[in-house]
Structure formats: C-alpha cells, structure tokens
Design an enzyme around this catalytic site. Structure first.
Site: not given
Ligand code: UD1
Length: 466
Positions: A65, A159, A164, A352, A444
């Site tokens: 996914k 969420c 996030r 995850d 999902r």
């Molecule tokens: C992706 C995965 C999700 C997984 C996560 C972490 C997808 C669709 N989803 O989510 O299943 O749990 O990676 O492996 O691929 N953060 C910031 N600023 C930002 C973005 C993120 O501080 O702009 C922080 C987040 O709050 C979190 C960390 O960075 O603490 C990692 O998150 P991130 O890797 O961005 O998660 P996603 O990419 O949303």
C-alpha cells in the site's frame, strides 16, 4: 476550478445481519469484502474470531500500500499512459484513485492493475473530503506543483496515532522555489520555476517517508540538481524512485539518506509492478508465531524484514527464507522470550509493526518494553489488548508489557489500521470468541485478510454489525 468530489459519508451502521451461531459461522463461505460500500461508509462490518487454532499452510502477500499510493500520485508527473501492477485492492487505493479522478484524470483498476491516462487533468485541487480520509493523499502535492506549477491540497490534520505535521513537506518544496501558504485549511502552492537545491529533510522524529516522496517527485522536473539529505530509506521510497527512473527521471542514492536528483524537462509513461507489502508480510509472520503454527509466507521480500526477523529470533521464533522466496515461520519452543523494542525509521523496527508485535509479547515469558520513537502516542491498542487479558501499562512513549499465560476473547474496537491487525492477532490465539468492530480501518491496509487467514485454518468471519 470546481471539482465534483465523491463524498465519503459518515460511518453508517448496517441494519441487517448480525452474529450467526458458531456452527453456522464455520460452515458459511467467507464473503468477499464489499470494498465499494466500505469506501462510502455504508457498511460497518466486524470480524469475529474463534481463537486457538494453529495456522498452517501458504499465505500470499499483496502489493505494498505505502509504495502504491505515492507511485499512483507520481503518474501526475506525465501526460502519458502508465500501467501500475500488483496494486492491492484496498480502501486507501480507491481513495487515491478518487483523488486522481477528482483532478480530472482517467484511471481504471481491475485485477490489481491500474491504468492511468493523466493528460485529462482539469484542476489541481485535492479536497478536504478526500484528504481527511487518508493522510497519504498529501503526496499529490509534489507532482502537481512540479508539472502544473500549482497545487491546492487540503491539510491532512491529525489522526488517532497522534500529531501529523507537514512542515517537512513544506520546507522541502519551498527550498525548490515554491511559494506556499496555508489558506482556509489548504496548502496552497505555486511556483514560476522550480530549481534544484540542497535540502535537509530531518525533523524531530528523524526522516519523513511522505515528505521524502513529495520532494523527490517535485525535484524530478526542477531545473538542475537536488540533494535530499536525511531522506527516508524505506523500501517504498526506493520503489517510487525505481518507477520515476522508468519514467525518465535521473535519481541516484535511493535507499540511502542522501538522494540526488538531476531534473529533466518531462517524464514519459511507464509500466511498473509494486513491491510486496512488508507490513502485511510481517503481520502474517506474527500470525504464525502467535498461534504456534507453521505458515509459509509467499511473495514477500525477507530483506525488507530484517529488524522484525532479528527480534523474533530473540523471542524464539525462527523465520527462514528459502531459495524460491518462500518464508517459513516456526516457533523454536513453547516459550516466547521477552524482548525490548524501539521503533525507528527503516532499517530500524517499523512503527507499523509495533502494535502487532505487542500482541505477541503480551504472551511472552516476562516483561518487554516497546518504545515509540516515530509516533509517541501510537498506543490505542493497549487498552483493547488489556480487555483481552493482557497486562500492559503505558509510561510516556513506552509500553511495559508483562507477559500473561493466555488471552481471552472479548468485544474490542479497532482504532487504527495497525491496531486492528494487532487485535486480529490477539483474537487468533485468545481463548473463546473475539469480536472486533470498526474494522473499516483494517480494510484500508489489508486485502481480504479474513479470507487469507481462513485459508490457513483460522476460524475467522466478517459479519455485518447490528
Ligand atoms: C508513512 C507511512 C506510515 C508509517 C510512517 C512511519 C505511508 C502512506 N505511510 O507515513 O504507514 O507509519 O511513514 O514509518 O507511507 N513528521 C514531521 N513533519 C513532517 C512529516 C512528518 O515532524 O512534515 C514526523 C511525524 O510526525 C512522525 C515522523 O516525522 O513523527 C515520521 O512520519 P512520516 O515518515 O512522515 O510518516 P508518513 O510519511 O506520514
């Protein structure tokens, strides 16, 4: 620009159906989940499991996914037809296809293959209605900005697994030359010209998977060279880069924290097959371990599962891949040893898999400590596991798991995708019947999970909630 978005109504509860007596459940054929209705929120099913069966047999893993979603978004970077294979039939995938259609793009999915003809794009707006149902929708931001020099994408919001933020996405795209503001709940981005830049993409919790994806996609059409430092190394980012390179992008260093992108004028169409889902594979491996069964997990890549395999070895579960790719799972003995785990970006232990691992360690012979370093609030499954007899308490971003002899079936509620999987695992081994409600979360990210588990012996059934 006024897109006609398909609505996701509130989660209505079906009035028909109910729980069948156990004998009837066993004899019933397992119904194929009705993804369409679930997307529309018209049906809220529940999973009923009678635990205690050791799983045995072959179980196949679907496409990833988290690789499929950014790859589908990346097709926005071209006018040419793209064919994406091994796409899992999931609610999140249909949400992404809805978003593409809402942008005016023609796309079709049949039998795990998606055909996209992106040249009919009519607008650059991803609405709140769709983005709010799936955070990964944000990965249309980078490609829209790169190709059309404008994008208006709803802020995803928080969420259940915690805050996030999107600051890294915005920082990266701004570095490439975009002007970005937050207006009426939307990220509004525009650029006259995008230029390559050196970008450090580290946040408070390390690298970001989707921020890396967004900046990577945008940099493909920027003028000159981009260096992304502290890039996410996840296999899903590598798969995205492989697809982009097939389209004609010039990306190097994917899978390492330093990715270099030399911008090109335009990208072509491409055909690509999505990698297997390592989180689904890991969940099946744990299903075998927790039930003391002997599953053979097929179509997975063991090299994407190193952190899990290493921890399971310490716990007392042997996971071995054979030459044909099949992964065999077997307990070394009766006792599950406790182990301490900290979630980290890849190749560390994946956040995850934290919830599912907790279900296994709930039955460990001693105390395990699970610490979250990615999403410190991702512990909604703890109280539900405790309802099933687990002995877990939270201390900050750590869960202290005191192993118990057995879990007992209970009525529990799924709170998010991986928490749902953890409850399914607990239900498979618990004494008696477990009923998991709100399983739209499960749909999902897991394709036909109850069918796959039933085929290897689980007494599991999807029923409509009364
Ligand atoms: C992706 C995965 C999700 C997984 C996560 C972490 C997808 C669709 N989803 O989510 O299943 O749990 O990676 O492996 O691929 N953060 C910031 N600023 C930002 C973005 C993120 O501080 O702009 C922080 C987040 O709050 C979190 C960390 O960075 O603490 C990692 O998150 P991130 O890797 O961005 O998660 P996603 O990419 O949303």
């Amino acid at each position: 620009m006024s897109p006609a978005f398909g609505g996701c109504s509130a989660n209505a509860v079906s009035a028909e159906g109910g729980l069948a007596p156990i004998a009837e459940l066993r004899s019933q054929r397992f119904a194929i989940p009705r993804y369409k209705n679930q997307v529309d929120g018209a049906v809220m099913d529940k999973i009923v499991i009678d635990g205690g069966i050791r799983l045995k047999g072959n179980i196949e893993v679907s496409g990833a996914k988290n690789a499929a979603l950014p790859i589908l978004a990346a097709t926005l970077l071209t006018d040419k037809k793209c064919v994406i294979k091994n796409v899992p039939n999931l609610r999140d995938v249909s949400t992404m296809l809805k978003i593409l259609r809402s942008l005016g793009i023609r796309c079709w999915m049949s039998d795990h293959e998606v055909i996209i003809e992106p040249k009919t794009l009519k607008n650059c707006v991803a609405s709140y209605k769709l983005v709010s149902t799936m955070r990964a929708s944000i990965c249309v931001l980078g490609p829209l900005l790169a190709k059309y020099k404008q994008a208006r994408v709803s802020m995803p919001g928080g969420c259940i697994i915690g805050q996030r933020p999107v600051d890294l996405h915005i920082k990266g795209l701004k570095s490439l030359g975009a002007a970005i503001k937050i207006e009426h709940g939307y990220i509004v981005a525009a650029a006259k010209k995008l230029r390559g830049a050196n970008i450090f993409l580290g946040g408070a919790y390390g690298s970001s998977v989707l921020a890396t994806a967004n900046v990577l996609m945008c940099a493909c059409l920027a003028h000159g060279r981009t260096l992304i430092e502290n890039a996410a190394c996840e296999p899903e980012i590598v798969d995205l880069a492989v697809f982009l390179n097939k389209m004609g992008a010039k990306i190097k260093g994917q899978g390492t924290p330093s990715i270099t992108v030399d911008g090109v004028k335009c990208l072509e169409g491409a055909t690509h097959s999505v990698i297997p889902d390592r989180i689904e594979a890991g969940t099946h491996i744990l299903a075998s371990a927790i039930t003391g069964g002997q599953l053979i997990v097929q179509k997975a890549k063991i090299e994407h599962l190193s952190a899990l395999v290493d921890k399971l070895d310490q716990v007392g579960v042997k996971v071995k891949a054979y030459k044909n790719g099949d992964i065999h799972v077997k307990r070394k003995g009766k006792v599950l040893k406790p182990v301490d785990i900290t979630t980290l970006p890849y190749p560390g232990f994946p956040t995850d898999m934290q919830a599912q691992m907790m279900s296994l360690l709930a039955l460990g012979d001693g105390i395990s400590v699970l610490t979250e370093k990615i999403f410190p609030d991702r512990f909604m499954h703890v109280s539900e596991l405790n309802r099933m007899g687990a002995d877990i308490f939270l201390e900050g971003a750590s869960a202290i798991v005191k192993g118990v002899k057995r879990l007992s079936g209970a009525e529990v509620m799924a709170s998010d995708l991986r928490a749902s999987a953890a409850l399914v695992l607990a239900g498979l081994v618990a004494k008696g019947r477990t009923e998991i409600s709100r399983i739209y979360h499960l749909d999902r990210g897991y394709e036909r999970i109850e069918e796959k588990l039933a085929k290897v012996g689980a007494r599991i059934q999807r029923v409509k909630e009364i």
